[in-house]
Write a protein that holds these residues in place. Sequence first.
Motif, PDB file in Angstrom:
ATOM      1  N   GLU A 886     -35.281  12.338  -0.022  1.00 30.20           N
ATOM      2  CA  GLU A 886     -35.594  13.736   0.286  1.00 30.20           C
ATOM      3  C   GLU A 886     -36.357  14.424  -0.837  1.00 30.20           C
ATOM      4  O   GLU A 886     -36.997  15.464  -0.626  1.00 30.20           O
ATOM      5  CB  GLU A 886     -34.318  14.525   0.620  1.00 30.20           C
ATOM      6  CG  GLU A 886     -33.242  14.498  -0.443  1.00 30.20           C
ATOM      7  CD  GLU A 886     -32.199  13.420  -0.211  1.00 30.20           C
ATOM      8  OE1 GLU A 886     -30.994  13.736  -0.289  1.00 30.20           O
ATOM      9  OE2 GLU A 886     -32.600  12.272   0.077  1.00 30.20           O
ATOM     10  N   THR A 899     -33.539  20.865  -4.429  1.00 28.41           N
ATOM     11  CA  THR A 899     -33.178  19.533  -3.914  1.00 28.41           C
ATOM     12  C   THR A 899     -32.436  18.727  -4.979  1.00 28.41           C
ATOM     13  O   THR A 899     -31.523  17.939  -4.660  1.00 28.41           O
ATOM     14  CB  THR A 899     -34.445  18.781  -3.461  1.00 28.41           C
ATOM     15  OG1 THR A 899     -35.192  19.603  -2.566  1.00 28.41           O
ATOM     16  CG2 THR A 899     -34.088  17.479  -2.741  1.00 28.41           C
ATOM     17  N   GLU A 902     -28.921  19.774  -4.628  1.00 32.37           N
ATOM     18  CA  GLU A 902     -28.286  19.226  -3.418  1.00 32.37           C
ATOM     19  C   GLU A 902     -27.924  17.754  -3.585  1.00 32.37           C
ATOM     20  O   GLU A 902     -26.899  17.287  -3.079  1.00 32.37           O
ATOM     21  CB  GLU A 902     -29.228  19.407  -2.218  1.00 32.37           C
ATOM     22  CG  GLU A 902     -29.429  20.865  -1.820  1.00 32.37           C
ATOM     23  CD  GLU A 902     -30.604  21.040  -0.855  1.00 32.37           C
ATOM     24  OE1 GLU A 902     -31.168  20.015  -0.424  1.00 32.37           O
ATOM     25  OE2 GLU A 902     -30.951  22.197  -0.554  1.00 32.37           O
ATOM     26  N   THR A 903     -28.772  17.012  -4.298  1.00 28.42           N
ATOM     27  CA  THR A 903     -28.517  15.577  -4.492  1.00 28.42           C
ATOM     28  C   THR A 903     -27.611  15.303  -5.686  1.00 28.42           C
ATOM     29  O   THR A 903     -27.303  14.140  -5.981  1.00 28.42           O
ATOM     30  CB  THR A 903     -29.849  14.836  -4.686  1.00 28.42           C
ATOM     31  OG1 THR A 903     -30.566  15.462  -5.760  1.00 28.42           O
ATOM     32  CG2 THR A 903     -30.684  14.875  -3.409  1.00 28.42           C
TER      33      THR A 903
END
Length: 961
Positions: A886, A899, A902-903
């Motif tokens: 992603e 991101t 989020e990861t």
Amino acid sequence: MKPANDLPVELAEEAKNRLVAFIDAAENAKVKIRHYPEIFAVIKQVFAFSDFVAKSCIRNPQMLADLIISGDIKKRYAKGEYNNKLKIFFSEAKENNNISSKLRRFRLREKVRIAWRDLAGWADLLETMADLSNFADTCLEEALSVLYRSLCSEYGNPTGADGAQEYLVLFGMGKLGARELNFSSDIDLIFAYTEVGRTKGKSKSISNEEFFVLLCRRLLNVIGTTTPGGLVFRIDMRLRPFGESGPLVMSFDNMEAYYQRHGREWERYAWIKARVVAGNKEAGRKLLDRLKPFVFRRYLDFGVYESLRDMKHKISLEVSHKVMEGNVKVGHGGIREIEFFGQIFQLIRGGVVPVLQDRSILNILKILANRSYIPQEVCNDLTEAYEFLRNTEHRLQEFSDQQTHKIPSDPAGKARLAASMGFDKWEFFALELKRHMKSVHYHFNKLLATEDFETKGEKIDGELRNVWLDLIENDHSSKVLFNAGFDGPDEILRLLGHLRNNPETRLLSNEGRKRLDKLIPLVLKEVGKSEQPYLALNRIIDLIKVIERRTCYIALLLENPDALVHLVKLSNASPWIVSLLARHPVLLDELLDARTLYVPPNKSDIIDEIRKKLHHIPAQDLEYQIEELCIFKQIDILRVAAADVTNALPLMRVSDHLTEIAETIINEVLELSWNHLIEKHGKPTCLFDGKTSERGFVIIAYGKLGGLELGYGGDLDLVFLHAGTKGQTKSGIRPIDNAQFFARLGQRVIHILTAHTSAGSLYETDMRLRPSGSSGPLVCHIEAFKEYQVEKAWTWEHQALVKARAVSGDINLAKYFEQIRKEVLTLSRSKTKLQQEVGEMRERMRKELLNTEPGFFDLKQDQGGMVDIEFIVQYLVLLKSSEYNELAGWTDIVRLLETLIETKIVDDSTARFLKKAYLEYRASAHRLSLQEKPAKVPDSEFIDLRENVKKIWETFVENGH
């Protein structure tokens, strides 16, 4: 507007007598009118409303029978129908006298038809005006054709220098040119012929000028002379060069020279509606194109205000000196005021906004409202009034086929007019007429009103004028300036002295100097109220020095006080905006409307607007297309900047808008380039990933545009990719190799983007990020690009790819590029090698680009700055994308940081700190760019941010956390 069905008592008896007289005449001529109930149902009303129709039908009932039997009276004529009918009338005409009588018979028949259809309510205003105009065109065209052949048989054919046969061109002016002729109108004509020469083919040769003078005189005689059968049209030739004292006809070259040397504003006004109505129409259209720069200036012509104001004043004087009350054409609130209203906008803006070159006043009013030049309510008022007044004008003239515009004063005349306009009583019609004319005159009076500061109730201090003109002692001047709001009067006096003594100021014409002398006190008055008077005045004076010789822009500020208010506001906020206005003064027009100035359009509106602008430009006029694109870009960037400095937009939205502007322009540039090349060479064959492609070309944006972070002065980092197969283009005039086609396509895109024109240039481009850099091909095949990225590209090229995205071109090829990008970014990489290469590249960049200045922190290149944050993010994307795909989904730093949270690659507090630091740095650099300053701040600022960014760099890139 349909006539009333029931006749008033004042008309009933006379209408009955006329009907009886017609029935008697019809029976004697064996015309059975009662066999046509539709005709008989309206005949009494038509006869009541038109003495002309009634008498014509009573004298010649067979004519009405012919109109009925042929079906002409009941139908709307198709295009060209008048020409076909008149050709039949002329089929036996050999001599001029014969032509003359046949024209008059034709006129009578067709005028009766037009009046009947109007008075019976079978035709609307647009049809009536079109029929009258088409009828005039046909009479002129067919008569000219017969007379030209006749004159050629006497003197031979007129010829030009190349031996080609020459023809006359007739330009219809005014209402004829606009296809808005009224029922009993005269027609305004101007005659011209293509070039000088002599006649050939007969024993007696004369010059082309002599030939066409003879031809024009014969035409005027046939059309305009009153005979026992009447006349066809009264012809007015006073609009020709030099007026009544000028030659009857001129060559194209002489006519163009006249308007260049002697053309006056009222002549520009007259040519707005000019149309080729007869003769060599193709040549006539070419002359209209040659005269267009005279009529429609390629800039916003605010310098014409005074001339237009004089014209308006003359109109008002004429009405006041003559008894014009009750005149629907030239009285207060009459048709002429509506036409003048529209044509003012055409003169000022027609060269910049081509749609305003339309001849129809109704179309012009719609365009003005659609483009927000006038409120929709004003458009509605003037449109309704125009239709009402033009219908009234026709009903007045259809009564006796006389050119009258005067409302009748006798009871029968009043009753007839009211009933013909659909009103039961005269009083109701009179009220409606008064309402419309009052509304028109109100809007007319507001037009060109001198809305300066005095009329707004702000008495301009005459002493400010004296300060500017240096008419009072310095001590007193300083006091005046201090009272006006200037804390440092001496500095202001120096600024004014520099402007007074500026070489450009000294070279001003008398008119230009008058305008400047009027403007400067207004500037001083407004600037004195601002937060930073000295800075604002200094910036505005720099702007004035640039524009003062182009006095139309001085006139714009004089005529529009609100524009000056906005100029002072923006000058206080940003010298960059003032510099933009100085480089492109056409943007001053944008200061007129606060509704659009501080509200940047969304992308769909941008796309619609640019396509409308380009639609009206000939496909072959590339320079004009580039100029329009430049002006379009500058206008939208000004709107973004105005919203930006007034805090109407946050930084992220500013970048979004600037990015959308660039994307739209790139898309239009590619469209222009593609269409040009396929017209010459045909279409290339394209194939990728086993699929055929319609266009097979895509533009990839890198850097700030790719990362959605475009600033005001940023260049564009671009890469061009294609999917052409081996072989040549198809269906073109000159086929070429497919690869050569795409190379030329890329070259043309760059040429359009970077070309310098009178309106500036679009963007600087940087193509060095393509495979193999400057030594590689300009346009790369997408499979070669893929191979290069996977097998040969350096780490820094993969870093650049993080910000890359397709912005224009083939949709499927763009998707394939995204697939390649994702495949490259998600490759597995050695952490140690990646750390080393990213660190080395950062140091190399810092050495090349950092210009160290003691006591200052470079927001971009110094340690702990913006580029360090970008490198941290890019390093993590390249390191972790193989595990977290992603990460390859975004190109902008902010969403990539989100991101990373989020990861869980980066903890929440670290990532949010980097985002905060990045946005604060960007905001600071952005503000500095608007102040025309480099992205550097005192090193006492952002200390905590810098130190923490350095620590994060050490943690991730140096230590490999």
